[in-house]
Design a protein around this motif. Sequence first.
Motif, PDB file in Angstrom:
ATOM      1  N   GLY A  54     -12.936   1.534   9.607  1.00 46.18           N
ATOM      2  CA  GLY A  54     -12.907   2.490   8.513  1.00 46.18           C
ATOM      3  C   GLY A  54     -11.734   2.270   7.588  1.00 46.18           C
ATOM      4  N   ASN A  55     -10.999   3.342   7.298  1.00 49.06           N
ATOM      5  CA  ASN A  55      -9.831   3.276   6.415  1.00 49.06           C
ATOM      6  C   ASN A  55      -8.523   3.507   7.170  1.00 49.06           C
ATOM      7  OD1 ASN A  55     -11.165   2.942   3.766  1.00 49.06           O
ATOM      8  ND2 ASN A  55     -12.061   4.932   4.246  1.00 49.06           N
ATOM      9  N   MET A  56      -8.530   3.193   8.469  1.00 51.17           N
ATOM     10  CA  MET A  56      -7.358   3.471   9.288  1.00 51.17           C
ATOM     11  C   MET A  56      -6.141   2.652   8.868  1.00 51.17           C
ATOM     12  SD  MET A  56      -7.899   5.943  11.297  1.00 51.17           S
ATOM     13  CE  MET A  56      -6.477   5.809  12.364  1.00 51.17           C
ATOM     14  N   TRP A  57      -6.351   1.423   8.411  1.00 49.31           N
ATOM     15  CA  TRP A  57      -5.203   0.605   7.993  1.00 49.31           C
ATOM     16  C   TRP A  57      -4.424   1.281   6.874  1.00 49.31           C
ATOM     17  CZ3 TRP A  57      -8.370  -4.573   8.031  1.00 49.31           C
ATOM     18  CH2 TRP A  57      -8.358  -5.091   9.325  1.00 49.31           C
ATOM     19  N   SER A  58      -5.147   1.695   5.829  1.00 43.75           N
ATOM     20  CA  SER A  58      -4.466   2.351   4.700  1.00 43.75           C
ATOM     21  C   SER A  58      -3.921   3.712   5.111  1.00 43.75           C
ATOM     22  CB  SER A  58      -5.416   2.485   3.513  1.00 43.75           C
ATOM     23  OG  SER A  58      -6.604   3.156   3.875  1.00 43.75           O
ATOM     24  N   PHE A  59      -4.596   4.401   6.038  1.00 47.71           N
ATOM     25  CA  PHE A  59      -4.122   5.700   6.514  1.00 47.71           C
ATOM     26  C   PHE A  59      -2.797   5.549   7.256  1.00 47.71           C
ATOM     27  CE2 PHE A  59      -3.846   8.843   9.932  1.00 47.71           C
ATOM     28  CZ  PHE A  59      -3.959  10.026   9.230  1.00 47.71           C
ATOM     29  N   PHE A  60      -2.736   4.581   8.196  1.00 45.29           N
ATOM     30  CA  PHE A  60      -1.504   4.362   8.951  1.00 45.29           C
ATOM     31  C   PHE A  60      -0.386   3.850   8.049  1.00 45.29           C
ATOM     32  CE2 PHE A  60      -4.036   3.849  13.068  1.00 45.29           C
ATOM     33  CZ  PHE A  60      -3.678   5.108  13.494  1.00 45.29           C
ATOM     34  N   LYS A  61      -0.741   3.005   7.079  1.00 48.09           N
ATOM     35  CA  LYS A  61       0.273   2.482   6.163  1.00 48.09           C
ATOM     36  C   LYS A  61       0.922   3.625   5.386  1.00 48.09           C
ATOM     37  CE  LYS A  61       0.889  -0.682   2.241  1.00 48.09           C
ATOM     38  NZ  LYS A  61       0.202  -1.628   1.313  1.00 48.09           N
ATOM     39  N   GLN A  66       7.404   6.252   3.356  1.00 43.71           N
ATOM     40  CA  GLN A  66       8.196   7.362   2.835  1.00 43.71           C
ATOM     41  C   GLN A  66       7.366   8.323   1.993  1.00 43.71           C
ATOM     42  OE1 GLN A  66      11.505   7.920   3.559  1.00 43.71           O
ATOM     43  NE2 GLN A  66      11.262   6.225   4.996  1.00 43.71           N
ATOM     44  N   ASP A  67       6.103   7.959   1.742  1.00 40.01           N
ATOM     45  CA  ASP A  67       5.233   8.790   0.915  1.00 40.01           C
ATOM     46  C   ASP A  67       3.869   8.931   1.586  1.00 40.01           C
ATOM     47  OD1 ASP A  67       4.101  10.226  -1.152  1.00 40.01           O
ATOM     48  OD2 ASP A  67       3.728   8.479  -2.419  1.00 40.01           O
ATOM     49  N   PRO A  68       3.764   9.747   2.642  1.00 41.63           N
ATOM     50  CA  PRO A  68       2.495   9.872   3.367  1.00 41.63           C
ATOM     51  C   PRO A  68       1.360  10.429   2.513  1.00 41.63           C
ATOM     52  CG  PRO A  68       4.087  11.530   4.096  1.00 41.63           C
ATOM     53  CD  PRO A  68       4.830  10.563   3.243  1.00 41.63           C
ATOM     54  N   ASP A  69       1.702  11.169   1.443  1.00 43.15           N
ATOM     55  CA  ASP A  69       0.662  11.713   0.563  1.00 43.15           C
ATOM     56  C   ASP A  69      -0.027  10.635  -0.263  1.00 43.15           C
ATOM     57  OD1 ASP A  69       1.131  14.269   1.437  1.00 43.15           O
ATOM     58  OD2 ASP A  69       2.533  14.759  -0.165  1.00 43.15           O
ATOM     59  N   SER A  70       0.481   9.400  -0.200  1.00 41.92           N
ATOM     60  CA  SER A  70      -0.104   8.334  -1.010  1.00 41.92           C
ATOM     61  C   SER A  70      -1.551   8.052  -0.619  1.00 41.92           C
ATOM     62  CB  SER A  70       0.726   7.052  -0.888  1.00 41.92           C
ATOM     63  OG  SER A  70       0.776   6.592   0.457  1.00 41.92           O
ATOM     64  N   PHE A  71      -1.930   8.348   0.619  1.00 42.94           N
ATOM     65  CA  PHE A  71      -3.330   8.145   1.032  1.00 42.94           C
ATOM     66  C   PHE A  71      -4.247   9.029   0.201  1.00 42.94           C
ATOM     67  CE2 PHE A  71      -7.035   9.001   3.740  1.00 42.94           C
ATOM     68  CZ  PHE A  71      -7.448   7.703   4.013  1.00 42.94           C
ATOM     69  N   ILE A  72      -3.883  10.300   0.047  1.00 39.14           N
ATOM     70  CA  ILE A  72      -4.678  11.228  -0.771  1.00 39.14           C
ATOM     71  C   ILE A  72      -4.538  10.878  -2.244  1.00 39.14           C
ATOM     72  CG2 ILE A  72      -5.022  13.638  -1.414  1.00 39.14           C
ATOM     73  CD1 ILE A  72      -5.790  13.082   1.443  1.00 39.14           C
ATOM     74  N   ASP A  73      -3.327  10.513  -2.671  1.00 39.59           N
ATOM     75  CA  ASP A  73      -3.099  10.177  -4.076  1.00 39.59           C
ATOM     76  C   ASP A  73      -3.989   9.023  -4.529  1.00 39.59           C
ATOM     77  OD1 ASP A  73      -1.190  12.149  -4.180  1.00 39.59           O
ATOM     78  OD2 ASP A  73       0.496  10.796  -3.855  1.00 39.59           O
ATOM     79  N   ASN A  74      -4.190   8.035  -3.645  1.00 44.33           N
ATOM     80  CA  ASN A  74      -5.048   6.901  -4.004  1.00 44.33           C
ATOM     81  C   ASN A  74      -6.499   7.338  -4.184  1.00 44.33           C
ATOM     82  OD1 ASN A  74      -2.951   5.028  -3.972  1.00 44.33           O
ATOM     83  ND2 ASN A  74      -3.202   4.583  -1.798  1.00 44.33           N
ATOM     84  N   LEU A  75      -6.941   8.287  -3.363  1.00 46.08           N
ATOM     85  CA  LEU A  75      -8.295   8.806  -3.523  1.00 46.08           C
ATOM     86  C   LEU A  75      -8.433   9.560  -4.845  1.00 46.08           C
ATOM     87  CD1 LEU A  75      -9.000  10.133   0.098  1.00 46.08           C
ATOM     88  CD2 LEU A  75     -10.017   8.137  -0.997  1.00 46.08           C
ATOM     89  N   VAL A  76      -7.398  10.326  -5.196  1.00 47.45           N
ATOM     90  CA  VAL A  76      -7.420  11.076  -6.456  1.00 47.45           C
ATOM     91  C   VAL A  76      -7.473  10.125  -7.652  1.00 47.45           C
ATOM     92  CG1 VAL A  76      -6.114  12.650  -7.939  1.00 47.45           C
ATOM     93  CG2 VAL A  76      -6.216  13.064  -5.468  1.00 47.45           C
ATOM     94  N   LYS A  77      -6.662   9.059  -7.615  1.00 43.84           N
ATOM     95  CA  LYS A  77      -6.642   8.090  -8.709  1.00 43.84           C
ATOM     96  C   LYS A  77      -7.991   7.392  -8.863  1.00 43.84           C
ATOM     97  CE  LYS A  77      -1.684   7.095  -8.305  1.00 43.84           C
ATOM     98  NZ  LYS A  77      -0.672   6.081  -7.899  1.00 43.84           N
ATOM     99  N   ARG A  78      -8.628   7.129  -7.736  1.00 43.20           N
ATOM    100  CA  ARG A  78      -9.865   6.343  -7.764  1.00 43.20           C
ATOM    101  C   ARG A  78     -11.096   7.190  -8.067  1.00 43.20           C
ATOM    102  NH1 ARG A  78     -11.397   1.933  -3.055  1.00 43.20           N
ATOM    103  NH2 ARG A  78     -13.291   1.096  -4.033  1.00 43.20           N
ATOM    104  N   TYR A  79     -11.123   8.434  -7.577  1.00 44.78           N
ATOM    105  CA  TYR A  79     -12.350   9.242  -7.696  1.00 44.78           C
ATOM    106  C   TYR A  79     -12.153  10.556  -8.456  1.00 44.78           C
ATOM    107  CZ  TYR A  79     -13.738   5.982  -4.049  1.00 44.78           C
ATOM    108  OH  TYR A  79     -14.003   4.843  -3.342  1.00 44.78           O
ATOM    109  N   GLY A  80     -10.938  10.788  -8.956  1.00 45.09           N
ATOM    110  CA  GLY A  80     -10.698  12.010  -9.698  1.00 45.09           C
ATOM    111  C   GLY A  80     -10.245  13.145  -8.798  1.00 45.09           C
ATOM    112  N   PHE A  90     -10.312   7.322  12.517  1.00 43.81           N
ATOM    113  CA  PHE A  90     -10.325   7.498  13.973  1.00 43.81           C
ATOM    114  C   PHE A  90     -11.694   7.204  14.580  1.00 43.81           C
ATOM    115  CE2 PHE A  90      -7.098  10.428  12.279  1.00 43.81           C
ATOM    116  CZ  PHE A  90      -5.978   9.897  12.895  1.00 43.81           C
ATOM    117  N   GLY A  91     -12.406   6.225  14.002  1.00 44.02           N
ATOM    118  CA  GLY A  91     -13.685   5.820  14.558  1.00 44.02           C
ATOM    119  C   GLY A  91     -14.847   6.694  14.188  1.00 44.02           C
TER     120      GLY A  91
END
Length: 364
Positions: A54-61, A66-80, A90-91
């Motif tokens: 799935g998307n676990m690599w980007s989630f763990f990264k 120092q910016d754990p919110d970046s996972f959500i931020d990337n979704l916002v940038k890509r899909y609004g 998690f499978g």
Amino acid sequence: MGIELLRSFVAIVAATYVILFGFLKKINEWYYVTMSEKKQNPLPPGHMGWPFIGNMWSFFKASNSQDPDSFIDNLVKRYGRTSIYRTHLFGSPSVIVCSQELCRKALTDDEHFSYGYPSSAIQLGGKKSLYGISNSEHRRLRRLIADPINGHQALALHIEDVVITSLEELATMNRPIKFFNEMKTIALNVIAKVSLGSTQDSILWSMVKYYTELSPGILSMPINIPGFAFHRALKTKDELDERRRKTVAERKKGMMDLLMEVENEIGEKLEDEHIIDLLLLILFSGRETAAHTAMWVRLELDLEHTNINEEQQAIEKTILPESLTLTEIKEIEYLPKVIDESLRRNYFAFAIYRKVVADVNINS
């Protein structure tokens, strides 16, 4: 000629990589989107990542940066800014909601949602822990546990003794301290005292060892193969369970005695497995959450704030701090509000997990 051949080889490998993994991602996306078309409600925007991973690599990264919110931020940038996105973590296929309104719907709708932690947390937390049981069983178990503990003055005194002693020791140190680390140590002392009846160094160090080895596996891919965090955590859990079984058998003083005497409405008591799993959950969640809350309360509390100063001065005039009872502490008005607000603003958990048990539209 050799350089040209090498360039061609690298180009072929890169193209094969892009085509192969791009194809796998398309297959994964197609599979879940096609399945969702059979449902009444469509999936939100997003993507499912690689098969199984799935998307676990980007989630763990993101979570380890120092910016754990970046996972959500990337979704916002890509899909609004839709506040709801599909993903695969998690499978399992997952949906992320991140607005106040949608979170309230997911957390209060017991008809369509149940408690649903990742498989790794359920397996490591235990079948009888609060991680892996139904909504009704969760409420029943919390009530059974909370009622005797909340009204137990002796247990409150144990906690108070540990905290006061620890703070007095810190006050004697003629050097700067790392506040968060010290709060974790105090929280661990409290957990050891109320659950195991002891704050001996040997017990504390064994708890630190178990926690350090178990913690990385709680939210990890459930891969039980040597070299993976989940495999190491499973081995640690087996050792910890064996130690706790011996502790339950020895009937240490403290919270364990209370849990062993708890009865439900028909006189049934908690099984040893219930108690073992609950103590493990207390070890895992109690240390970090208590330390984070104490740290943020200290950071955000304005020492000159009139309301809390007046409240503390009034208490000091009428009751000596060392003679405060649990009932009187619960009647303090402003201090609990400071703690609640700190929890609201700086909640420790990255996410709260729910499992969808019936097709539902929460963004209409």
